[in-house]
Design a protein around this motif. Structure first.
Motif, mmCIF file in Angstrom:
data_model
loop_
_atom_site.group_PDB
_atom_site.id
_atom_site.type_symbol
_atom_site.label_atom_id
_atom_site.label_comp_id
_atom_site.label_asym_id
_atom_site.label_seq_id
_atom_site.Cartn_x
_atom_site.Cartn_y
_atom_site.Cartn_z
ATOM 1 N N TYR A 17 12.472 -17.642 -3.619
ATOM 2 C CA TYR A 17 13.632 -16.892 -4.097
ATOM 3 C C TYR A 17 14.936 -17.533 -3.619
ATOM 4 C CZ TYR A 17 16.696 -12.835 -4.871
ATOM 5 O OH TYR A 17 17.716 -11.987 -5.274
ATOM 6 N N ARG A 18 15.917 -17.604 -4.498
ATOM 7 C CA ARG A 18 17.226 -18.167 -4.157
ATOM 8 C C ARG A 18 18.212 -17.011 -3.907
ATOM 9 N NH1 ARG A 18 18.113 -23.366 -4.538
ATOM 10 N NH2 ARG A 18 20.353 -22.977 -4.785
ATOM 11 N N MET A 19 18.087 -16.414 -2.736
ATOM 12 C CA MET A 19 18.924 -15.270 -2.412
ATOM 13 C C MET A 19 20.407 -15.624 -2.432
ATOM 14 S SD MET A 19 18.782 -12.731 0.928
ATOM 15 C CE MET A 19 17.220 -11.973 0.510
ATOM 16 N N GLU A 20 20.738 -16.841 -2.048
ATOM 17 C CA GLU A 20 22.147 -17.225 -2.000
ATOM 18 C C GLU A 20 22.808 -17.179 -3.375
ATOM 19 O OE1 GLU A 20 19.955 -21.288 -1.706
ATOM 20 O OE2 GLU A 20 19.488 -19.144 -1.620
ATOM 21 N N ASP A 21 22.005 -17.235 -4.442
ATOM 22 C CA ASP A 21 22.557 -17.174 -5.795
ATOM 23 C C ASP A 21 22.800 -15.743 -6.266
ATOM 24 O OD1 ASP A 21 22.349 -19.906 -5.846
ATOM 25 O OD2 ASP A 21 20.525 -19.945 -7.067
ATOM 26 N N HIS A 22 22.288 -14.762 -5.547
ATOM 27 C CA HIS A 22 22.321 -13.380 -6.016
ATOM 28 C C HIS A 22 23.053 -12.423 -5.082
ATOM 29 C CE1 HIS A 22 19.328 -14.480 -9.065
ATOM 30 N NE2 HIS A 22 18.655 -15.094 -8.097
ATOM 31 N N ILE A 23 23.061 -12.717 -3.792
ATOM 32 C CA ILE A 23 23.541 -11.745 -2.819
ATOM 33 C C ILE A 23 25.024 -11.425 -3.010
ATOM 34 C CG2 ILE A 23 24.105 -13.448 -1.016
ATOM 35 C CD1 ILE A 23 22.903 -11.406 1.009
ATOM 36 N N GLY A 24 25.799 -12.361 -3.546
ATOM 37 C CA GLY A 24 27.225 -12.120 -3.763
ATOM 38 C C GLY A 24 27.506 -11.062 -4.813
ATOM 39 N N ARG A 25 26.497 -10.703 -5.624
ATOM 40 C CA ARG A 25 26.675 -9.685 -6.659
ATOM 41 C C ARG A 25 26.358 -8.279 -6.152
ATOM 42 N NH1 ARG A 25 23.617 -13.276 -9.893
ATOM 43 N NH2 ARG A 25 22.089 -11.668 -10.401
ATOM 44 N N VAL A 26 25.931 -8.180 -4.908
ATOM 45 C CA VAL A 26 25.601 -6.863 -4.348
ATOM 46 C C VAL A 26 26.880 -6.221 -3.831
ATOM 47 C CG1 VAL A 26 24.332 -5.631 -2.562
ATOM 48 C CG2 VAL A 26 23.263 -7.557 -3.762
ATOM 49 N N THR A 27 27.279 -5.127 -4.455
ATOM 50 C CA THR A 27 28.502 -4.425 -4.054
ATOM 51 C C THR A 27 28.219 -2.988 -3.604
ATOM 52 O OG1 THR A 27 28.890 -3.730 -6.345
ATOM 53 C CG2 THR A 27 29.904 -5.802 -5.629
ATOM 54 N N GLN A 28 26.993 -2.543 -3.718
ATOM 55 C CA GLN A 28 26.661 -1.168 -3.359
ATOM 56 C C GLN A 28 26.786 -0.952 -1.842
ATOM 57 O OE1 GLN A 28 24.799 -3.247 -5.185
ATOM 58 N NE2 GLN A 28 23.882 -2.225 -6.948
ATOM 59 N N PRO A 29 27.037 0.283 -1.432
ATOM 60 C CA PRO A 29 26.950 0.583 0.000
ATOM 61 C C PRO A 29 25.589 0.143 0.527
ATOM 62 C CG PRO A 29 27.819 2.458 -1.213
ATOM 63 C CD PRO A 29 27.357 1.482 -2.246
#
Length: 265
Positions: free
Chosen positions: A197-209
């Protein structure tokens, strides 16, 4: 305490098994387990959350009693199946809680389907980047043991995990072995999916508390908390002293208290 009920949902990959607890009209909390475990990781947590929420713990496809994926396991595919489950149960939005592999799936769910995730709880979740992917590729299998006619592979599976489980709790290791033996196909599939999994490509889109649950005695995940904090500036951290790899069924009261405190706030 509310009763735990179990059911199956018919999804695109076949039947997916889940356990649920609490009022179905209450806000939903979806719980995702580590691998190679099952919903049973949350057996003691479900009633505690079910007093206030509609708590659901699903068996990731290929684990527990859920049918496996038709294609290779991936974090993205498992997150998409979690959305299918929410659709099947007519749940428009849920709080999502994940432990270890379940946390990686939960993060992908929040990043790819933000309208479906009200808030995010990442428990003992690794930060998956190229350094971790390389380390996983170079490390021997975690849970794979060769079957033997005399059953010594069962002891080998037990002993391979024993150093990471608390002393005096053989019940936790027994639960782990029972779940590992039920896996459909590759017992390492969950670990491989995390490592790819390429978490670094996705984690920036997490804005939820977001809440990060830090099991202080978990040697695998504890070092990743600062990395996750750096990428999730909105995240709060709760330390659980003594918590290890099997945190949800090791310290269910502390785990549920951390989740409830965050959701109520």
């Amino acid at each position: 305490m509310p009763l735990i009920r179990r059911a199956f949902a018919e999804l695109s990959t076949g039947q997916l098994h889940f356990a649920h607890c609490g009022d179905a009209a209450a806000p939903a909390v979806l719980l995702l387990h580590q691998t190679p475990r099952s919903w049973r990781e949350y057996r003691e947590v479900l009633p505690l959350l079910g007093e206030h929420f509609h708590a659901l713990a699903m068996d990731t496809p290929g684990f527990g009693d859920s049918a496996p994926l038709r294609d290779a396991a991936s974090i993205e595919a498992w997150a998409a199946l979690a959305v299918e489950l929410l659709d099947a149960l007519a749940i428009p939005r849920a709080h999502v809680v994940g432990h270890h592999t379940g946390g990686v799936i939960a993060l992908q769910l929040a990043a790819a389907h933000p309208a479906r995730v009200a808030s995010l709880v990442l428990s003992s979740t690794p930060f998956v980047n190229e350094a971790l992917r390389r380390a996983r590729r170079e490390r021997p299998p975690i849970d794979a043991v060769a079957p033997s006619d005399d059953g010594t592979h069962l002891a080998a599976l037990w002993q391979r995990r024993q150093a990471f489980y608390p002393l005096g709790r053989p019940d936790l290791l027994a639960a782990f072995v029972a779940d590992a033996l039920k896996v459909s196909g590759d017992v390492e599939g969950g670990h491989r999916a995390v490592a790819a999994y390429r978490m670094e490509d996705h984690i920036g889109r997490v804005t939820q508390p977001t809440l990060l649950i830090h099991a202080v005695d978990d040697p695998f995940a504890s070092p990743h908390v600062p990395e996750l904090q750096a990428h999730l500036p909105q995240a709060r951290v709760v330390d659980i002293p003594g918590g290890g790899v099997p945190l949800p069924d090791q310290l269910p009261q502390a785990f549920a208290q951390a989740v409830l405190g965050f959701l109520r706030a």
